[in-house]
Motif scaffolding. Structure first.
Motif, PDB file in Angstrom:
ATOM      1  N   UNK A   1       0.809  -1.220   0.000  1.00 18.85           N
ATOM      2  CA  UNK A   1       0.000   0.000   0.000  1.00 18.85           C
ATOM      3  C   UNK A   1       0.844   1.274   0.000  1.00 18.85           C
ATOM      4  N   UNK A   2       1.930   1.296   0.730  1.00 22.68           N
ATOM      5  CA  UNK A   2       2.767   2.499   0.751  1.00 22.68           C
ATOM      6  C   UNK A   2       3.577   2.584  -0.538  1.00 22.68           C
ATOM      7  N   UNK A   3       3.802   3.799  -0.988  1.00 29.37           N
ATOM      8  CA  UNK A   3       4.705   4.007  -2.112  1.00 29.37           C
ATOM      9  C   UNK A   3       6.138   4.062  -1.567  1.00 29.37           C
ATOM     10  N   UNK A   4       7.111   4.193  -2.427  1.00 22.62           N
ATOM     11  CA  UNK A   4       8.509   4.121  -1.991  1.00 22.62           C
ATOM     12  C   UNK A   4       8.841   5.121  -0.895  1.00 22.62           C
ATOM     13  N   UNK A   5       8.339   6.341  -1.052  1.00 23.53           N
ATOM     14  CA  UNK A   5       8.721   7.385  -0.103  1.00 23.53           C
ATOM     15  C   UNK A   5       7.542   7.963   0.667  1.00 23.53           C
ATOM     16  N   UNK A   6       6.395   7.320   0.606  1.00 27.02           N
ATOM     17  CA  UNK A   6       5.248   7.869   1.349  1.00 27.02           C
ATOM     18  C   UNK A   6       4.252   6.778   1.684  1.00 27.02           C
ATOM     19  N   UNK A   7       3.607   6.980   2.821  1.00 27.64           N
ATOM     20  CA  UNK A   7       2.552   6.064   3.217  1.00 27.64           C
ATOM     21  C   UNK A   7       1.362   6.207   2.281  1.00 27.64           C
ATOM     22  N   UNK A   8       0.548   5.170   2.222  1.00 27.11           N
ATOM     23  CA  UNK A   8      -0.734   5.278   1.529  1.00 27.11           C
ATOM     24  C   UNK A   8      -1.589   6.309   2.278  1.00 27.11           C
ATOM     25  N   UNK A   9      -2.408   7.065   1.585  1.00 27.89           N
ATOM     26  CA  UNK A   9      -3.244   8.069   2.254  1.00 27.89           C
ATOM     27  C   UNK A   9      -4.068   7.516   3.418  1.00 27.89           C
ATOM     28  N   UNK A  10      -4.530   6.304   3.308  1.00 28.13           N
ATOM     29  CA  UNK A  10      -5.264   5.733   4.443  1.00 28.13           C
ATOM     30  C   UNK A  10      -4.328   5.463   5.620  1.00 28.13           C
ATOM     31  N   UNK A  11      -3.112   5.051   5.331  1.00 23.81           N
ATOM     32  CA  UNK A  11      -2.150   4.844   6.427  1.00 23.81           C
ATOM     33  C   UNK A  11      -1.863   6.172   7.127  1.00 23.81           C
ATOM     34  N   UNK A  12      -1.704   7.222   6.326  1.00 27.32           N
ATOM     35  CA  UNK A  12      -1.485   8.548   6.919  1.00 27.32           C
ATOM     36  C   UNK A  12      -2.665   8.963   7.770  1.00 27.32           C
ATOM     37  N   UNK A  13      -3.868   8.741   7.262  1.00 34.98           N
ATOM     38  CA  UNK A  13      -5.062   9.151   7.997  1.00 34.98           C
ATOM     39  C   UNK A  13      -5.200   8.358   9.302  1.00 34.98           C
ATOM     40  N   UNK A  14      -4.889   7.067   9.274  1.00 31.08           N
ATOM     41  CA  UNK A  14      -4.943   6.275  10.508  1.00 31.08           C
ATOM     42  C   UNK A  14      -3.945   6.820  11.529  1.00 31.08           C
ATOM     43  N   UNK A  15      -2.794   7.220  11.046  1.00 27.62           N
ATOM     44  CA  UNK A  15      -1.760   7.772  11.924  1.00 27.62           C
ATOM     45  C   UNK A  15      -2.245   9.102  12.502  1.00 27.62           C
ATOM     46  N   UNK A  16      -2.703   9.973  11.631  1.00 25.63           N
ATOM     47  CA  UNK A  16      -3.097  11.319  12.068  1.00 25.63           C
ATOM     48  C   UNK A  16      -4.290  11.292  13.017  1.00 25.63           C
ATOM     49  N   UNK A  17      -5.191  10.340  12.847  1.00 25.38           N
ATOM     50  CA  UNK A  17      -6.421  10.300  13.648  1.00 25.38           C
ATOM     51  C   UNK A  17      -6.338   9.289  14.791  1.00 25.38           C
ATOM     52  N   UNK A  18      -5.155   8.807  15.077  1.00 25.77           N
ATOM     53  CA  UNK A  18      -4.973   7.869  16.192  1.00 25.77           C
ATOM     54  C   UNK A  18      -5.955   6.699  16.083  1.00 25.77           C
ATOM     55  N   UNK A  19      -5.998   6.106  14.894  1.00 32.24           N
ATOM     56  CA  UNK A  19      -6.983   5.066  14.625  1.00 32.24           C
ATOM     57  C   UNK A  19      -6.473   3.666  14.939  1.00 32.24           C
ATOM     58  N   UNK A  20      -5.425   3.590  15.737  1.00 32.13           N
ATOM     59  CA  UNK A  20      -4.951   2.279  16.160  1.00 32.13           C
ATOM     60  C   UNK A  20      -4.332   2.374  17.548  1.00 32.13           C
ATOM     61  N   UNK A  21      -4.378   1.255  18.219  1.00 36.71           N
ATOM     62  CA  UNK A  21      -3.684   1.158  19.504  1.00 36.71           C
ATOM     63  C   UNK A  21      -2.671   0.025  19.401  1.00 36.71           C
ATOM     64  N   UNK A  22      -3.111  -1.233  19.559  1.00 37.77           N
ATOM     65  CA  UNK A  22      -2.127  -2.317  19.404  1.00 37.77           C
ATOM     66  C   UNK A  22      -1.746  -2.514  17.947  1.00 37.77           C
ATOM     67  N   UNK A  23      -2.627  -2.147  17.028  1.00 34.08           N
ATOM     68  CA  UNK A  23      -2.328  -2.231  15.609  1.00 34.08           C
ATOM     69  C   UNK A  23      -2.604  -3.582  14.969  1.00 34.08           C
ATOM     70  N   UNK A  24      -3.087  -4.537  15.770  1.00 39.15           N
ATOM     71  CA  UNK A  24      -3.241  -5.882  15.199  1.00 39.15           C
ATOM     72  C   UNK A  24      -4.286  -5.913  14.081  1.00 39.15           C
ATOM     73  N   UNK A  25      -5.350  -5.155  14.263  1.00 37.26           N
ATOM     74  CA  UNK A  25      -6.430  -5.153  13.263  1.00 37.26           C
ATOM     75  C   UNK A  25      -6.121  -4.242  12.083  1.00 37.26           C
ATOM     76  N   UNK A  26      -5.107  -3.386  12.225  1.00 38.05           N
ATOM     77  CA  UNK A  26      -4.923  -2.266  11.296  1.00 38.05           C
ATOM     78  C   UNK A  26      -4.691  -2.680   9.835  1.00 38.05           C
TER      79      UNK A  26
END
Ligand code: FES
Ligand code: FES
Length: 170
Positions: free
Chosen positions: A81-106
């Motif tokens: 999903x990530x490109x060579x030098x950047x996260x996928x937009x959904x990965x960025x959004x999960x990061x920015x919105x604190x959408x994970x804790x343990x990350x297992x489901x992510x």
């Protein structure tokens, strides 16, 4: 002892081929044969969605698919999903919105969300919740996950960044 069969898949543009037992599940093929451990196993009974990947452009729970059923198909996992030098937009959004804790489901959440946004680029909150209903999270309470998916959609960052298929053999 089961007879092995040769199968091949294209994993984010790279051709992979292996001998597998016919009973091998796609999730085990990805994790153990190809070493792509970003796809998780949460239940092995099609309940949790942690194993969600894309097969020929559709989100599937890879614990419900035999590896040989993917023969000749194109698979995308979280690693693609990530490109060579950047996260996928959904990965960025999960990061920015604190959408994970343990990350297992992510990984499964992101693959399901990418499929949702591919089909419904501007979803309502209800559509996001319905679209992710097959993915369980034991940590977040879902609100931040839904918020991240809505933010990704709002910014036009829909999950269309799937890698173009290439025919490079390995
Ligand atoms: Fe596949 Fe839980 S491991 S749905
Ligand atoms: Fe822990 Fe979802 S962040 S299960």
């Amino acid at each position: 002892m089961a007879t092995s069969v040769r199968m091949s898949v294209t994993v984010y543009g790279v051709h992979k081929s292996a001998e597998v037992e016919p009973r091998l599940l796609l999730v085990h093929f990805l994790r153990e044969t190809l070493g792509l451990t970003g796809t998780h196993i949460g239940c092995d009974t099609s309940s949790c969605g942690a194993c969600t990947v894309h097969l020929d452009g559709e989100a599937v729970k890879s614990c419900t698919v035999l590896a040989v059923q993917a023969d000749g198909g194109a698979v995308t996992t979280i690693e693609g999903m990530a490109q060579e030098d950047s996260l996928h937009p959904l990965q960025e959004a999960f990061w920015e919105h604190h959408a994970l804790q343990c990350g297992y489901c992510t990984p499964g959440m992101i693959m399901a969300a990418a499929d949702l946004l591919e089909r419904t680029p501007r979803p309502t909150e209800a559509q996001v919740r319905e679209g992710l209903a097959g993915n369980l999270c034991r940590c977040t309470g879902y609100n931040n996950i839904v918020g991240a998916v809505l933010a990704a959609a709002e910014h036009g960052r829909r999950g269309a960044a799937r890698r173009p298929a290439s025919t490079t053999p390995t």
